[in-house]
Design an enzyme around this catalytic site. Structure first.
Site, mmCIF file in Angstrom:
data_model
loop_
_atom_site.group_PDB
_atom_site.id
_atom_site.type_symbol
_atom_site.label_atom_id
_atom_site.label_comp_id
_atom_site.label_asym_id
_atom_site.label_seq_id
_atom_site.Cartn_x
_atom_site.Cartn_y
_atom_site.Cartn_z
ATOM 1 N N GLU A 81 27.738 -24.968 5.104
ATOM 2 C CA GLU A 81 29.170 -25.262 5.162
ATOM 3 C C GLU A 81 29.552 -26.254 4.061
ATOM 4 O O GLU A 81 28.699 -26.970 3.520
ATOM 5 C CB GLU A 81 29.527 -25.823 6.541
ATOM 6 C CG GLU A 81 31.014 -26.074 6.778
ATOM 7 C CD GLU A 81 31.893 -24.830 6.622
ATOM 8 O OE1 GLU A 81 32.174 -24.446 5.461
ATOM 9 O OE2 GLU A 81 32.291 -24.250 7.638
ATOM 10 N N HIS A 104 27.889 -19.529 13.566
ATOM 11 C CA HIS A 104 26.991 -20.263 14.463
ATOM 12 C C HIS A 104 27.664 -20.614 15.795
ATOM 13 O O HIS A 104 28.895 -20.653 15.912
ATOM 14 C CB HIS A 104 26.522 -21.553 13.786
ATOM 15 C CG HIS A 104 27.655 -22.513 13.523
ATOM 16 N ND1 HIS A 104 28.192 -23.330 14.493
ATOM 17 C CD2 HIS A 104 28.357 -22.761 12.396
ATOM 18 C CE1 HIS A 104 29.170 -24.044 13.984
ATOM 19 N NE2 HIS A 104 29.299 -23.717 12.710
#
Length: 196
Positions: free
Chosen positions: A82, A8
């Site tokens: 994550e 990202h």
């Protein structure tokens, strides 16, 4: 089969060197600008047949910029999120450098547990499961090229387990908005064709 893995774009916390983990932060304006400027490079790796994405904002926003034309063919996979860094979340190196748990976390390549965070076993197991799910989904639907938008730690976890080169854990860390173009063999091993 080929998979494009992308980390990202940058958030404010990334820019400040702070642990982000399960904190659901959006991209910063600078992070968005970087992705917009890099989009022409990403476009060279298209078309893909499907997009897989972490549910966290920073990944969804990255996917929107890089792969806006794939909104109808995007699957959100919760296990691509994550790791929750517990007591490390929101803190930077200076705030953590004397913390014994932090030192052990680095020494063991994330294989130690973080106070109030996701356990090491849980994180490595679910990221492996997410990767194998993508491969099974590709096989089941006769796809030979897809993209995954996820997090730095998730990519490091998957690659440290499946990459043929067996590099050091931290050698797989990508800059925000960057990625790996890979080929997957019949034993699910990863061969990095290109880093961008």
């Amino acid at each position: 089969m080929k998979i494009l893995f992308i980390r990202h774009g940058q958030t404010k916390l990334n820019a400040e060197g702070r642990w982000l983990g399960s904190t659901d932060a959006p991209l910063s304006e600078a992070g968005k600008d970087f992705l917009i400027n890099k989009k022409s490079i990403i476009d060279k790796y298209k078309p893909v047949q499907k997009l897989y994405c972490s549910p966290l904002k920073r990944c969804l926003e990255t996917a929107q910029i890089y792969f806006n034309e794939y909104e109808e063919n995007k699957e959100i996979i919760n296990d691509l999120r994550e790791r929750c860094f517990g007591d490390f979340e929101g803190k930077n190196y200076d705030e953590l450098k004397d913390n014994p748990y932090y030192k052990e976390f680095f020494r063991t390549n994330w294989k130690s547990n973080v106070p109030n965070g996701e356990t090491s076993d849980s994180f490595f197991k679910r990221t492996e499961d997410a990767y194998l799910y993508v491969i099974e989904d590709m096989k089941k639907n006769n796809m030979n090229y897809t993209a995954v938008v996820t997090h730095g730690g998730v990519i490091m976890s998957i690659f440290s387990r499946f990459d043929k080169q067996k590099l050091g854990f931290y050698e797989y860390l990508l800059q925000n908005g960057c990625g790996y173009y890979t080929e997957i063999d019949d034993k699910n091993n990863i061969n990095i064709i290109e880093k961008f």
